[in-house]
Design a protein around this motif. Structure first.
Motif, PDB file in Angstrom:
ATOM      1  N   PHE A 282     -56.803  34.701   6.252  1.00 38.36           N
ATOM      2  CA  PHE A 282     -56.073  35.503   5.273  1.00 38.36           C
ATOM      3  C   PHE A 282     -56.321  34.967   3.861  1.00 38.36           C
ATOM      4  O   PHE A 282     -56.460  33.759   3.665  1.00 38.36           O
TER       5      PHE A 282
ATOM      6  N   TYR B 182     -54.267  35.251   0.154  1.00 37.39           N
ATOM      7  CA  TYR B 182     -53.090  35.675  -0.596  1.00 37.39           C
ATOM      8  C   TYR B 182     -53.263  35.272  -2.053  1.00 37.39           C
ATOM      9  O   TYR B 182     -53.951  34.306  -2.365  1.00 37.39           O
TER      10      TYR B 182
ATOM     11  N   LEU C 224     -50.604  39.723   0.126  1.00 35.09           N
ATOM     12  CA  LEU C 224     -51.816  39.677   0.932  1.00 35.09           C
ATOM     13  C   LEU C 224     -52.915  40.512   0.278  1.00 35.09           C
ATOM     14  O   LEU C 224     -52.722  41.683  -0.026  1.00 35.09           O
TER      15      LEU C 224
ATOM     16  N   GLY D 195     -55.338  44.195   2.606  1.00 34.27           N
ATOM     17  CA  GLY D 195     -53.930  43.860   2.562  1.00 34.27           C
ATOM     18  C   GLY D 195     -53.205  44.779   1.595  1.00 34.27           C
ATOM     19  O   GLY D 195     -53.542  45.948   1.458  1.00 34.27           O
ATOM     20  N   ASP D 196     -52.252  44.213   0.894  1.00 35.03           N
ATOM     21  CA  ASP D 196     -51.423  45.012  -0.005  1.00 35.03           C
ATOM     22  C   ASP D 196     -52.030  45.215  -1.383  1.00 35.03           C
ATOM     23  O   ASP D 196     -51.723  46.184  -2.065  1.00 35.03           O
TER      24      ASP D 196
ATOM     25  N   LYS E   9     -50.658  40.085  10.322  1.00 36.23           N
ATOM     26  CA  LYS E   9     -50.285  39.639   8.991  1.00 36.23           C
ATOM     27  C   LYS E   9     -48.805  39.360   8.867  1.00 36.23           C
ATOM     28  O   LYS E   9     -47.975  39.918   9.584  1.00 36.23           O
TER      29      LYS E   9
END
Lengths: 114, 119
Positions: free
Chosen positions: A33, A35, A45, A58-59, B106
């Motif tokens: 991941f 971030y 994310l 992600g976001d 996630k």
């Protein structure tokens, strides 16, 4: 002990430069991941990967891309760095097995874009 | 989409006292995991405690314990006998228990609570 390492603790780049942030984990984790962490916004994310060559948005993926050519390495790429990408970037990895889903974090890279 | 809310941006506690950090979350799922992570100043984020939603018993790790109220969607962290080394940012996080690739892996994080421990 699980180890997640990031290529740089501090990085200073200029607007428009291409920036590579590298993350390596040594525990054969499937998931990795990226971030970014900003004061008052927590962790957001950017991208994650659940297998080699696989990636999921992600976001906040805009302005970023990722690469996962090998299981242990996950790279975050800023194609053309901008000042609003100044931030702390955290990499993490986790197992893909029930009950073993804890995410392990790297030390972070503090990126400043001038 | 799931959300996690930490309503206390900052908290402080006297050394040796007890403090409780709040976390609420919103989800339509029945099975999931909840976490508290700790990020000391200039140091790596580490897991403090983990709770499976299907377990009624509250998780405990030494001086750290949680109060998990599933119906209220509340997951608070209690730190007993606070120590100077507990000073950190604390993040509450949610993870779906769905076993599907490309989404359930996630974590959704809250915005964090900065804990100060006064000597």
């Amino acid at each position: 002990d699980v180890k997640v390492t990031q290529s740089s603790r501090y990085l200073v780049k200029r607007t428009g430069e291409k920036v590579f942030l590298e993350c390596v984990q040594d525990m054969d984790h499937e998931n990795m991941f990226w971030y970014r962490q900003d004061p008052g916004l927590g962790l957001r994310l950017i991208y994650f990967s659940y297998d080699v060559k696989m990636k999921e948005k992600g976001d906040i993926p805009e302005g970023y891309s990722v690469s996962r050519e090998k299981k242990e390495r996950f790279s975050l790429i800023l194609e053309s760095a901008s000042t609003n990408q100044t931030s702390m970037y955290l990499c993490a990895s986790s197992f893909e097995r029930e009950g073993r889903d804890t995410q392990y974090f790297g030390p972070g890279t503090r990126l400043t874009v001038l | 989409a799931q959300t996690v809310t930490q309503s206390q941006p900052e908290m402080s506690v006297q050394e040796a006292e007890t403090v409780t950090l709040s976390c609420t979350y919103d989800t339509s799922e029945s099975d999931y995991y909840l976490f508290w992570y700790k990020q000391p100043p200039s140091r790596q984020m580490i897991l403090v405690i983990r709770q499976e939603a299907y377990k009624q018993q509250n998780a405990t790790e030494n001086r750290f314990s949680v109060n998990f109220q599933k119906a209220a969607k509340s997951f608070s962290l209690k730190i007993s006998d606070s120590q100077l080394g507990d000073a950190a940012m604390y993040f509450c996080a949610y993870r779906s228990a769905r076993n599907t690739k490309g989404g359930s892996e996630k974590l959704v994080f809250g915005k964090g609570t900065k804990l100060t421990v006064n000597p």
